[in-house]
Design a protein around this motif. Structure first.
Motif, PDB file in Angstrom:
ATOM      1  N   TRP A   1       0.859  -1.175   0.000  1.00  0.00           N
ATOM      2  CA  TRP A   1       0.000   0.000   0.000  1.00  0.00           C
ATOM      3  C   TRP A   1       0.897   1.227   0.000  1.00  0.00           C
ATOM      4  N   ARG A   2       0.371   2.325  -0.482  1.00  0.00           N
ATOM      5  CA  ARG A   2       1.162   3.553  -0.474  1.00  0.00           C
ATOM      6  C   ARG A   2       0.369   4.713   0.117  1.00  0.00           C
ATOM      7  N   VAL A   3       1.036   5.500   0.905  1.00  0.00           N
ATOM      8  CA  VAL A   3       0.474   6.769   1.355  1.00  0.00           C
ATOM      9  C   VAL A   3       1.251   7.860   0.630  1.00  0.00           C
ATOM     10  N   LEU A   4       0.556   8.563  -0.256  1.00  0.00           N
ATOM     11  CA  LEU A   4       1.192   9.647  -0.998  1.00  0.00           C
ATOM     12  C   LEU A   4       0.920  10.950  -0.252  1.00  0.00           C
ATOM     13  N   VAL A   5       1.975  11.664   0.048  1.00  0.00           N
ATOM     14  CA  VAL A   5       1.829  12.949   0.719  1.00  0.00           C
ATOM     15  C   VAL A   5       2.047  14.042  -0.324  1.00  0.00           C
ATOM     16  N   PHE A   6       0.990  14.739  -0.666  1.00  0.00           N
ATOM     17  CA  PHE A   6       1.135  15.906  -1.546  1.00  0.00           C
ATOM     18  C   PHE A   6       1.382  17.086  -0.634  1.00  0.00           C
ATOM     19  N   ALA A   7       2.640  17.502  -0.587  1.00  0.00           N
ATOM     20  CA  ALA A   7       3.089  18.418   0.469  1.00  0.00           C
ATOM     21  C   ALA A   7       2.787  19.874   0.156  1.00  0.00           C
TER      22      ALA A   7
ATOM     23  N   ALA B   1       6.240  12.040  11.668  1.00  0.00           N
ATOM     24  CA  ALA B   1       6.354  11.270  12.908  1.00  0.00           C
ATOM     25  C   ALA B   1       5.266  10.212  12.989  1.00  0.00           C
ATOM     26  N   PHE B   2       4.063  10.578  12.596  1.00  0.00           N
ATOM     27  CA  PHE B   2       2.959   9.621  12.625  1.00  0.00           C
ATOM     28  C   PHE B   2       3.201   8.477  11.644  1.00  0.00           C
ATOM     29  N   ILE B   3       3.545   8.837  10.406  1.00  0.00           N
ATOM     30  CA  ILE B   3       3.702   7.817   9.371  1.00  0.00           C
ATOM     31  C   ILE B   3       4.826   6.864   9.729  1.00  0.00           C
TER      32      ILE B   3
ATOM     33  N   MET C   1       3.965   2.898   9.853  1.00  0.00           N
ATOM     34  CA  MET C   1       4.567   1.926   8.954  1.00  0.00           C
ATOM     35  C   MET C   1       5.178   0.764   9.709  1.00  0.00           C
ATOM     36  N   THR C   2       5.786   1.052  10.834  1.00  0.00           N
ATOM     37  CA  THR C   2       6.386  -0.052  11.582  1.00  0.00           C
ATOM     38  C   THR C   2       5.325  -0.909  12.257  1.00  0.00           C
ATOM     39  N   GLN C   3       4.086  -0.392  12.352  1.00  0.00           N
ATOM     40  CA  GLN C   3       3.010  -1.180  12.965  1.00  0.00           C
ATOM     41  C   GLN C   3       2.609  -2.350  12.084  1.00  0.00           C
ATOM     42  N   PHE C   4       2.620  -2.145  10.810  1.00  0.00           N
ATOM     43  CA  PHE C   4       2.166  -3.198   9.910  1.00  0.00           C
ATOM     44  C   PHE C   4       3.207  -4.292   9.813  1.00  0.00           C
TER      45      PHE C   4
ATOM     46  N   PRO D   1       8.748  -2.418   4.191  1.00  0.00           N
ATOM     47  CA  PRO D   1       7.495  -2.209   4.906  1.00  0.00           C
ATOM     48  C   PRO D   1       6.284  -2.489   4.022  1.00  0.00           C
ATOM     49  N   PHE D   2       5.204  -2.842   4.648  1.00  0.00           N
ATOM     50  CA  PHE D   2       3.963  -3.190   3.973  1.00  0.00           C
ATOM     51  C   PHE D   2       3.313  -1.947   3.378  1.00  0.00           C
ATOM     52  N   VAL D   3       3.611  -0.818   3.956  1.00  0.00           N
ATOM     53  CA  VAL D   3       3.111   0.447   3.429  1.00  0.00           C
ATOM     54  C   VAL D   3       4.318   1.318   3.096  1.00  0.00           C
ATOM     55  N   GLU D   4       4.293   1.929   1.933  1.00  0.00           N
ATOM     56  CA  GLU D   4       5.377   2.818   1.533  1.00  0.00           C
ATOM     57  C   GLU D   4       4.828   4.233   1.477  1.00  0.00           C
ATOM     58  N   ASN D   5       5.614   5.193   1.895  1.00  0.00           N
ATOM     59  CA  ASN D   5       5.108   6.547   1.737  1.00  0.00           C
ATOM     60  C   ASN D   5       6.001   7.368   0.821  1.00  0.00           C
TER      61      ASN D   5
END
Lengths: 665, 665
Positions: free
Chosen positions: A502-508, A525-527, A531-534, A542-546
């Protein structure tokens, strides 16, 4: 357990494009899989050939698009021919091919044999299963008491390994027909794609599994029925096909035509007094023609070896005054028009059907193979995620809720097109133009929108307006961005490789604004903790990439400006330089003056977060502060989302509090 | 003849990039070739890595550029770092990589092992020779009385087939050095390009030829010495190397660096108080550093296994205050700066030298492998053409007259760069910027201009002004055009595949002007006959191909408007739809508003003809009426240009006469 009993996580029945694409996902994600096929070889000629842009994007996401670029025949224009005012056949319309403007990919054709060979290679490269050929299922039972047990193998099948002499083979109709009607051996094939690039692959020689003549009992957690229009799996389940059929009969032929008709290297719809013709350019100088046959063919049979020459004779009459002969014919067939969809695509979320097994229609939209591979692209990662304990089993329901409407839409469009093309009276160019208008975007495959579900947030759970042109439920469209560290331009969609993540895209937005940069880094900090939770998959990735996209020029931003989570260090691989991208306001790539932010409808002052599914589908959109909503989105379908997440959120709130205090100090 | 004697048209000594590229041409053109190498394997790590844009274009012309796109590491920016006014190391300049604006290709790096493996595969696909490994030449004699006899094999060599235990191997220096200095086995290599994509190729396992331990006598028509800086062939010929060398000593290292220096994914020149560093990004997260070593290293040796860590220690000191450690080291070496060119590149036009055998220099321009493969690209088609009786032997003289000046230019630029980087005093950013300015275009390889010769027309024999930006002697630059029949855009340069054919490009201008169309079609009759005059090669494909580009939109022109020679029919392959291209005035591809006509400096009212050599070099330019000049150009180097050509010209004059009469009737 005796030697002829096996257990397997996934059994795939049928090794056409749908089955192979499913197996590719399983190989990519490391799921124990068996794939069987009743035939002795892969497809050798004819059959499906069209690649629409969404399918090309999917191939690119598995890193196998190069084959299409090298061997596929691209065509960029559609032409409509019909009798003009003087009654003479002439070009009435020309327009860009469907989907050309909504994807970085192009429409092309490639031989189904090459398509299957490419998928087989890709599966091998991932150490996935070999296709077990000459194997037919003879019985299938589901133990319904076990369907909710994640450790169970509730589907039990008997498989019969055929003897070589009993093998079903592809009915190739491969006659090298010379104009005189002499049928020659297939060895007369002209050199080209088929012989030169794939000849070294032994999978054109009929093979049988090592247990020739024996029977195997196989216990599977899941079964995928990708066994074609006459699906054995569907018949076992007793799912009826609903729809219509007509008496119209069409011929299909792949040949090197010699003609003064000028548009056989484009896609044409040709309406004539003697019936309609559709043309598509093919490899090796061939053209595929779909030829409407007159009523006199109503009893025609594919076993009639003169049918190829008869199809050409009809086409020649229809194309008059243009000439039409041919120097080589690779394949032909005839079919009756019918459009039908199965009432259900899955049974107890343990046995799934896809491809021709659940939707049959005319080949004239060039959609069959595309929709089939897209079925598999939708199903594969969900199945693997459930088997690996990452996703709730309920996710599997979305296969049918997402894919059956697609099949139904396809059948509706196909019915319209078939009807207007096959009308007894002289066909109507205006009507055809209207149907093509609808087909244009649909056929690209990029316009499909999945309905709201656990996997597609909706309503107040997602903020669609923050990225008004990234539609929830649709595939993420591409736009050029620039790698921050190498200054190399890259298509944003190509960052979304099919690796199960999965990906979390941050449009900054504009990070030269200190307030905006602070918002982005607070999110870091949140992300980082999310990510380490998954659970990790893929050897520690990681299972989620940002990924982060900033709305500034390269020279306005340094990597050190960002929270370390956007620039992580792996002790052995070093820093990851592939997560931060510039989206400068004045990007001129591909002639598009606007940036990705503008293209996606994202405010450069506010930015947003977007969650993307493993199949590139937009799943959730929120503000940079919407960590809790993002976490709720993931918790809706992911297992093992640890309770520590609450701690993370609380930590973030403390940071946020601190951030609020700072300006006052 | 006894079994250990052989005859071969071409013997290639040395299977590095130069030797393999030569063998690729021979395989493509069907010339009987033997290629030997003294080592037991291809390169395994380290060594050359940079691909400049011209080399990428050449690979594309052989259809092997996909490997570069898939595995090469692209970088688009060059940064200059030096101490700022505050004395702290900082980024002083950033600019696009050299050549980026003059080619459709990008600069990238790829492991030399992959480069060699790709060429070996391409040779195999063309049924060319396998590299005979572990073979060293021991004597070479040229019978000078036979040098002008086309049927003779005047070069006689003794080849010794080494025993496995005596094999020379690549000195890999492949130590997986951990920061503590512990040397680990090569098996510790991180996964990536090398292991994943090419591991199935057995050519990393040392092999010897089947005649292990024996001696072979080989008689060759031609010999190519591509046996590196210590060339045995060059020493046999006694050609001295002329040039300079300095005492400066540099270290080279490929490693995964962990650093807060932000630009290791770009190409950097870093000038520091402790010496200069050049960086280039590499595969698998690695970076290659060229590190200027202090005078204390003057006696350093590559056999010192601590040298890798010592090179890093120097780099760390130079980069201060940036941090620098590493997690993995793939390869390192040290070298002394020297720039030398051989006095001659050929002996009696029977024995040729290329690559490092005739030009040695520092690796810092990233030029060695590029110039070497370009040597081979220049030599190969000439050699094949002479062997096949198509070209006069005198053509072979142009190898030295075209390539030695290139090597000399390279050495001059390299000397300037090495001097400014290695200056004892603090290096001068302005000076470096100036040298890079010169290097920028030179290094791309696209700016090389061959002098006038039989192959490059000049003076009154060619009309340079008709295509003012297609320079005689330079490679044909690319521009997007559109295939008339399929409406698919294509890069014009990609039409010039390396298949040994010459091309006559007809820039037709605006053919909606009937007078202009008449000029073009009058030319068609001439070209039609010219092409059949030349001997056929490649299974009936003509030796000369003609392409036409019209300055109109697609919908303004029909294929039937043109003379049939521009749209030829092959009885079995059908019509050739790949010779006519639209060059519309308002093409917007790649952000270039102008057309190819404008880009090349060609008048759309007048048009022109351009003859292109098999290596994409512009050889001749003339008016659409200059058939006789074109014929004279070809007759200057082609054998077997039949006398009937005179008849053709006369026929054309009759047609011209008739055309003159028509308007009056």
């Amino acid at each position: 357990m005796v030697s002829n009993e096996r257990q397997v996580d996934v059994l795939i029945i049928g090794a056409g494009p749908m089955g192979l694409m499913t197996a590719l996902w399983m190989a990519e994600l490391g799921v124990d899989t068996c794939i069987i096929d009743d035939k002795g070889t892969r497809a050798l000629n004819g059959r499906a050939d069209g690649f629409h842009v969404r399918t090309a994007e999917i191939w690119d996401s598995f890193g196998i698009h190069g084959v299409l670029q090298k061997f596929g025949v691209r065509f960029d224009e559609w032409c409509l021919w019909a009798p003009g005012d003087d009654g003479r056949l002439s070009r009435q319309q020309r327009q860009s091919m469907m989907g050309l403007d909504i994807s970085r990919m192009s429409t092309c054709t490639m031989h189904q044999g090459n398509t299957e060979a490419t998928l087989i290679d890709a599966i091998r490269q991932r150490s996935g299963p070999e296709v077990e050929r000459g194997v037919v299922p003879s019985s299938m039972e589901l133990d319904e008491s076990l369907v909710d047990d994640p450790e169970a193998y509730p589907v039990k099948l008997q498989l019969r390994h055929q003897r070589r002499e009993d093998l079903a083979v592809w009915r190739t109709n491969s006659h090298s027909i010379r104009p005189g009607g002499v049928i020659q051996e297939e060895t007369g094939k002209i050199q080209g794609v088929i012989s030169s690039s794939f000849a070294t692959k032994n999978d054109t020689i009929p093979s049988v599994s090592s247990e020739e003549g024996s029977t195997t009992t196989i216990q599977a957690k899941y079964v995928v029925g990708s066994d074609g229009a006459h699906s054995w799996v569907r018949r076992q389940l007793g799912f009826p096909m609903e729809g219509t059929s007509t008496d119209a009969i069409w011929g299909v032929i792949d040949a090197v035509f010699i003609t003064d008709f000028p548009d056989f290297r484009k896609h044409c719809t040709i309406l004539t007094r003697h019936g309609s013709i559709l043309s598509v350019p093919r490899e090796d100088g061939m053209t595929r023609l779909y030829v409407q046959l007159p009523a006199s063919f109503s009893n025609a049979s594919v076993t009639d070896s003169t049918m190829g020459t008869q199809i050409v004779a009809v086409a020649r009459k229809s194309l008059f005054p243009h000439t039409l002969t041919y120097s080589y014919c690779d394949w032909w067939t005839i079919y009756r028009v019918g459009q039908r969809v199965a009432t259900s695509f899955a049974h107890q979320n343990r046995i799934f059907l896809g491809g021709d097994a659940v939707h049959t229609h005319t080949p004239k939209c060039g959609q069959g193979m595309n929709v089939s591979m897209q079925d598999a692209f939708n199903l594969g990662w969900k199945l693997a995620g459930v088997i690996k304990g990452q996703l709730h089993r309920s996710v599997l329901q979305t296969y049918q809720s997402e894919r059956r409407p697609v099949a139904q839409d396809l059948i509706n469009i196909d019915t319209s097109l078939a009807s207007v093309l096959a009308s007894e009276t002289m066909s109507d160019p205006v009507g055809v133009g209207q149907v093509y208008g609808r087909l244009r975007n649909y056929a690209s495959g990029a316009d499909i929108c999945y309905p709201a579900s656990a996997l597609v947030a909706s309503g107040t759970r997602a903020k669609q307006h923050l990225a008004s042109r990234l539609k929830l439920g649709m595939r993420f469209p591409s736009h050029p961005v620039i790698n921050h560290s190498s200054a190399v331009p890259i298509e944003s969609q190509s960052l979304l490789q099919s690796d199960g993540r999965w990906r979390v895209l941050v449009f900054a937005g504009d990070v030269t604004n200190p307030t905006q940069l602070e918002r982005v880094n607070r999110l870091g900090a949140f992300i980082s903790q999310l990510m380490t939770q998954f659970r990790s998959i893929h050897q520690g990735q990681p299972f989620v990439e940002n990924l982060i996209f900033y709305y500034n020029r390269l020279d306005q931003v340094e990597v050190g400006d960002f929270h370390h989570t956007f620039f992580p260090l792996d002790p052995s691989r070093g820093y990851n330089y592939n997560l931060i991208f510039a989206d400068p306001p004045a990007s001129l790539s591909r002639g598009r003056p606007e940036s990705a932010h503008v293209q996606y409808g994202i405010s450069s002052g506010r930015g947003c977060m977007v969650a993307i599914r493993p199949d590139q589908c937009v799943g959730w959109i929120g503000d940079l502060e919407d960590e809790q909503e993002l976490q709720r989105y993931f918790a809706g379908f992911m297992r093992e989302l640890l309770f520590d997440i609450v701690t993370v959120i609380e930590t973030c709130e403390v940071i946020q509090l601190a951030a609020c205090l700072l300006p006052a100090s």
